[in-house]
Every structure is written in structure tokens, then in C-alpha cells.
Scaffold this motif. Structure first.
Motif, PDB file in Angstrom:
ATOM      1  N   SER A   1      20.347   3.255  -1.996  1.00 16.88           N
ATOM      2  CA  SER A   1      19.616   3.412  -3.250  1.00 16.88           C
ATOM      3  C   SER A   1      18.549   2.326  -3.248  1.00 16.88           C
ATOM      4  N   GLU A   2      17.320   2.727  -2.871  1.00 17.27           N
ATOM      5  CA  GLU A   2      16.286   1.726  -2.656  1.00 17.27           C
ATOM      6  C   GLU A   2      14.899   2.259  -2.988  1.00 17.27           C
ATOM      7  N   PRO A   3      13.994   1.342  -3.340  1.00 25.06           N
ATOM      8  CA  PRO A   3      12.616   1.765  -3.608  1.00 25.06           C
ATOM      9  C   PRO A   3      11.915   2.171  -2.314  1.00 25.06           C
ATOM     10  N   THR A   4      10.959   3.094  -2.455  1.00 25.25           N
ATOM     11  CA  THR A   4      10.171   3.555  -1.315  1.00 25.25           C
ATOM     12  C   THR A   4       8.824   4.045  -1.843  1.00 25.25           C
ATOM     13  N   GLY A   5       7.925   4.418  -0.943  1.00 24.86           N
ATOM     14  CA  GLY A   5       6.632   4.940  -1.357  1.00 24.86           C
ATOM     15  C   GLY A   5       5.761   3.875  -1.998  1.00 24.86           C
ATOM     16  N   PHE A   6       5.614   2.760  -1.318  1.00 23.51           N
ATOM     17  CA  PHE A   6       4.854   1.641  -1.879  1.00 23.51           C
ATOM     18  C   PHE A   6       3.351   1.920  -1.881  1.00 23.51           C
ATOM     19  N   THR A   7       2.719   1.632  -3.015  1.00 24.02           N
ATOM     20  CA  THR A   7       1.276   1.749  -3.192  1.00 24.02           C
ATOM     21  C   THR A   7       0.825   0.608  -4.091  1.00 24.02           C
ATOM     22  N   ASN A   8      -0.233  -0.083  -3.685  1.00 25.58           N
ATOM     23  CA  ASN A   8      -0.771  -1.186  -4.487  1.00 25.58           C
ATOM     24  C   ASN A   8       0.302  -2.192  -4.883  1.00 25.58           C
ATOM     25  N   ASP A   9       1.115  -2.573  -3.908  1.00 29.67           N
ATOM     26  CA  ASP A   9       2.177  -3.574  -4.107  1.00 29.67           C
ATOM     27  C   ASP A   9       3.245  -3.135  -5.104  1.00 29.67           C
ATOM     28  N   ASN A  10       3.410  -1.836  -5.299  1.00 25.55           N
ATOM     29  CA  ASN A  10       4.445  -1.346  -6.191  1.00 25.55           C
ATOM     30  C   ASN A  10       5.024  -0.059  -5.599  1.00 25.55           C
TER      31      ASN A  10
END
Length: 129
Positions: free
Chosen positions: A51-60
Motif C-alpha cells: 500500500s504505497e504512493p505512486t504516479g509522482f508528478t511535480n514532487d507529489n
């Protein structure tokens, strides 16, 4: 704020919604879960793997990556239970609802119960924008 259900909750709700007649019990993984005395039932255990963040754009990040493990413990001594058909039903249920099969392990016999078991890993990436 966006509300996203835990991946195990999403997976359990999906499985429950299908009303598959061959599933007797559906559990969240737990350190105190003991299925050794339930060999006359087909049980499914759902665990969170990723369960993790992905799809980074503009440091977010813009999306969240989920992977759940779904373990099936098939009922012992049920000649009428078509294990392969059950596995196909479950995999199709997930893929028809936006998940992908990231891994499908070989069937093995559980060393404690003798039950045939199957483990799937299902992946889903959800938007959180």
C-alpha cells in the motif's frame, strides 16, 4: 479529502458481493487466525502486501498502489468441488473489477491441514486526485 478504503476491505467486499457458493468463510489475515479445525470448509484469507504512493508528478503522488494476497484453503474430501473452476471464478472477479493478477502461485497442500491451497496476488492502482 479523498476517502479510500483499505485494500483488504476492498478485496473482501468484492469477494462477498459475488456470493460464490463454494466460499464458506472470508477472513482478514491475523496473527491469531487458526484454520486447522476448519478443514470441512473452504476459507479465504485476505492480507495486505503493498500500500504505497505512486504516479509522482511535480514532487507529489497522484495514485496509490495496492497489492493484496488472497489465500484459498479448499475444503477437504469434497469430490464435487472443482478447484480450477473456483480459481478461475475468483481471478475473473478481480480482473473484471479493475484489479490485475500480479502473481498466481502453484497449488500446494497445507502441511498442517492437508488442504489444497492457492495463493493469488492482486494489484490495483487507484487515483487519489
Amino acid at each position: 479529502m479523498v476517502t479510500i478504503e483499505l485494500p483488504t476491505t476492498q478485496a473482501r467486499k468484492l469477494i462477498s458481493s459475488a456470493n460464490l457458493s463454494w466460499i464458506d468463510n472470508l477472513y482478514n489475515a491475523s496473527s491469531n487466525l487458526n484454520l486447522e479445525n476448519q478443514t470441512n470448509e473452504t476459507n479465504i484469507v485476505v492480507s495486505e502486501v503493498v500500500s504505497e504512493p505512486t504516479g509522482f508528478t511535480n514532487d507529489n503522488f497522484k495514485r496509490w498502489n495496492f497489492v493484496v494476497e488472497v489465500q484459498i484453503y479448499f475444503e477437504l474430501n469434497n469430490e464435487d468441488l472443482d478447484v480450477m473452476n473456483c480459481e478461475l471464478q475468483l481471478a475473473s472477479l478481480f480482473t473484471d473489477n479493475g484489479w490485475t493478477v500480479s502473481r498466481s502461485m502453484a497449488n500446494i497442500n497445507d502441511p498442517d491441514t492437508g488442504q489444497v491451497t492457492k495463493t493469488f496476488y492482486f494489484n490495483k492502482i487507484g487515483g487519489i486526485e
